[in-house]
Design a protein around this motif. Structure first.
Motif, mmCIF file in Angstrom:
data_model
loop_
_atom_site.group_PDB
_atom_site.id
_atom_site.type_symbol
_atom_site.label_atom_id
_atom_site.label_comp_id
_atom_site.label_asym_id
_atom_site.label_seq_id
_atom_site.Cartn_x
_atom_site.Cartn_y
_atom_site.Cartn_z
ATOM 1 N N UNK A 1 54.953 51.704 23.491
ATOM 2 C CA UNK A 1 56.085 52.630 23.409
ATOM 3 C C UNK A 1 57.268 52.158 24.253
ATOM 4 N N UNK A 2 58.459 52.256 23.674
ATOM 5 C CA UNK A 2 59.673 51.917 24.403
ATOM 6 C C UNK A 2 60.099 53.099 25.276
ATOM 7 N N UNK A 3 60.860 52.808 26.320
ATOM 8 C CA UNK A 3 61.261 53.857 27.260
ATOM 9 C C UNK A 3 62.216 54.862 26.621
ATOM 10 N N UNK B 1 49.628 67.787 8.219
ATOM 11 C CA UNK B 1 50.255 67.885 9.534
ATOM 12 C C UNK B 1 50.615 66.470 9.969
ATOM 13 N N UNK B 2 51.906 66.235 10.110
ATOM 14 C CA UNK B 2 52.370 64.954 10.643
ATOM 15 C C UNK B 2 52.737 65.165 12.107
ATOM 16 N N UNK B 3 52.277 64.269 12.957
ATOM 17 C CA UNK B 3 52.549 64.385 14.390
ATOM 18 C C UNK B 3 53.465 63.250 14.808
ATOM 19 N N UNK B 4 54.507 63.611 15.538
ATOM 20 C CA UNK B 4 55.389 62.573 16.068
ATOM 21 C C UNK B 4 55.375 62.626 17.587
ATOM 22 N N UNK B 5 55.378 61.443 18.184
ATOM 23 C CA UNK B 5 55.550 61.316 19.629
ATOM 24 C C UNK B 5 56.808 60.501 19.846
ATOM 25 N N UNK B 6 57.759 61.052 20.610
ATOM 26 C CA UNK B 6 59.042 60.388 20.797
ATOM 27 C C UNK B 6 59.383 60.274 22.273
ATOM 28 N N UNK B 7 60.022 59.166 22.628
ATOM 29 C CA UNK B 7 60.587 59.017 23.964
ATOM 30 C C UNK B 7 62.037 59.504 23.915
ATOM 31 N N UNK B 8 62.682 59.746 25.067
ATOM 32 C CA UNK B 8 64.042 60.294 25.064
ATOM 33 C C UNK B 8 64.977 59.524 24.131
ATOM 34 N N UNK C 1 63.249 64.476 26.074
ATOM 35 C CA UNK C 1 62.294 63.909 27.026
ATOM 36 C C UNK C 1 61.071 63.514 26.200
ATOM 37 N N UNK C 2 60.112 62.801 26.759
ATOM 38 C CA UNK C 2 58.922 62.476 25.966
ATOM 39 C C UNK C 2 58.327 63.753 25.377
ATOM 40 N N UNK C 3 58.120 63.765 24.061
ATOM 41 C CA UNK C 3 57.695 65.019 23.431
ATOM 42 C C UNK C 3 56.881 64.783 22.172
#
Length: 339
Positions: free
Chosen positions: A75-77, A112-119, A172-174
């Motif tokens: 994961x990128x910052x 259900x699609x799940x996303x994890x994102x950095x800022x 923010x990371x979410x």
């Protein structure tokens, strides 16, 4: 019954006021929302070849997309998003989340699609062709929808009808849980229906012209050939029963990458596997792309299994052989009343 999930609206009021009409933002739709999947488990799913996943990275005004499976994920910052589709097929808690929306027909529920994102992470402004509920997990995300702005925190829910332009950016990371709905297009249904009819034997016959005369205009389609085609196509007929049978099989057909696995669990409750889709119309039942003959005395229990996704196994004693086949195929599993 009022649903906190819908901001205190009853399903009937929600459907009449918002469904496919206008968005709805619900603060604390699920208070103390417990995440169905942890970050490490989401990363593990993205490495599997039986799971659909993609990574979207924003570079200035451009969004670059890579499709999984991914051997390594770093994961990128900032400005980075991992999206994993069909998490409900692999994680029981995600499947339970999907079933919270069963006030809508299961034939419409997709995944259900799940996303994890950095800022700064997101997929860019876009429109979806289907209805979607966007449930916020840990972290915060800013949504811009038709001139309005919402900052979603854990447990908040945003409903969007099809075709509405929106843009979500992680502050923010979410985590965000996207509950999507299936909406087949007419052309898609038509092509699939013709394939379905073809598999059951369309009218056949080879064009013949034993009395043909020399062609004076070689590029002209012969009228006799047009008449032949019109006659053949005119013999393609179907009934409402054909449409019901097609829809039942089509809507329950598993996606190509889905793999079923049997379970050795024991118990008195028969539960459908999270990958299984059981639908019915009148006295006809369909499971995972196949029509299922069910005698009259077992139809009540089979409808309960379809609606609630589980039933007392003893109520399907008349279908013991069929249930055994389902268990061996991994379509259904035994369990205790408490799971």
């Amino acid at each position: 019954m009022k649903f906190p999930l819908l901001g205190g609206l009853t399903p009937r009021i929600f459907l009449s006021r918002h469904w496919q009409k206008r968005p709805l933002f619900v603060r604390d739709a699920l208070p103390r929302f417990a995440a169905p999947v942890a970050a490490r488990d989401l990363l593990a799913l993205a490495r599997r070849d039986d799971v659909e996943s993609r990574i979207v990275e924003r570079r200035g005004t451009r969004w670059d997309t890579a499709h999984g499976p991914f051997r390594r994920i770093a994961p990128k910052a900032r400005n980075w998003t991992l999206l994993v589709s069909g998490v409900n097929l692999h994680v029981a808690a995600a499947d339970a989340l999907l079933r919270r929306f069963s006030f809508l027909p299961q034939a419409r529920l997709d995944d259900v699609m799940v996303s994890y994102a950095t800022p700064g992470g997101g997929v860019g402004p876009h429109r979806d062709s289907y209805d979607v509920f966007l449930l916020q997990g840990a972290g915060t995300r800013r949504w811009r929808v038709r001139g309005r702005e919402y900052v979603a925190r854990s447990g908040d829910l945003l409903y969007l009808p099809p075709g509405l332009r929106h843009d979500g950016v992680a502050l923010e990371p979410c985590f965000t849980y996207s509950i999507g709905f299936r909406a087949p297009r007419g052309a898609e249904l038509g092509a699939a229906f013709l394939d379905w009819l073809h598999s059951r034997g369309l009218p056949d016959g080879r064009y013949r012209d034993p009395s043909a005369a020399p062609a004076r205009r070689p590029a002209l389609i012969p009228p006799r050939m047009v008449q032949f085609a019109a006659a053949m196509l005119g013999r393609i007929t179907w009934s409402r029963n054909d449409v019901v049978n097609f829809l039942g099989e089509y809507l329950t057909q598993p996606k190509p990458h889905i793999v079923f696995r049997p379970s050795g669990a024991r118990g008195t409750r028969l539960r459908l596997d999270s990958r299984s889709q059981l639908l019915y119309c009148g006295a006809r039942f369909f499971l995972n792309g196949d029509a299922v003959p069910v005698p009259g005395r077992a139809r009540g229990a089979m409808r309960e299994l379809a609606d609630r996704r589980e039933v007392d196994a003893g109520r399907l004693a008349a279908l013991a052989s069929l249930v055994g086949e389902w268990r061996r195929a991994g379509y259904a599993h035994l369990g205790s009343r408490n799971g």
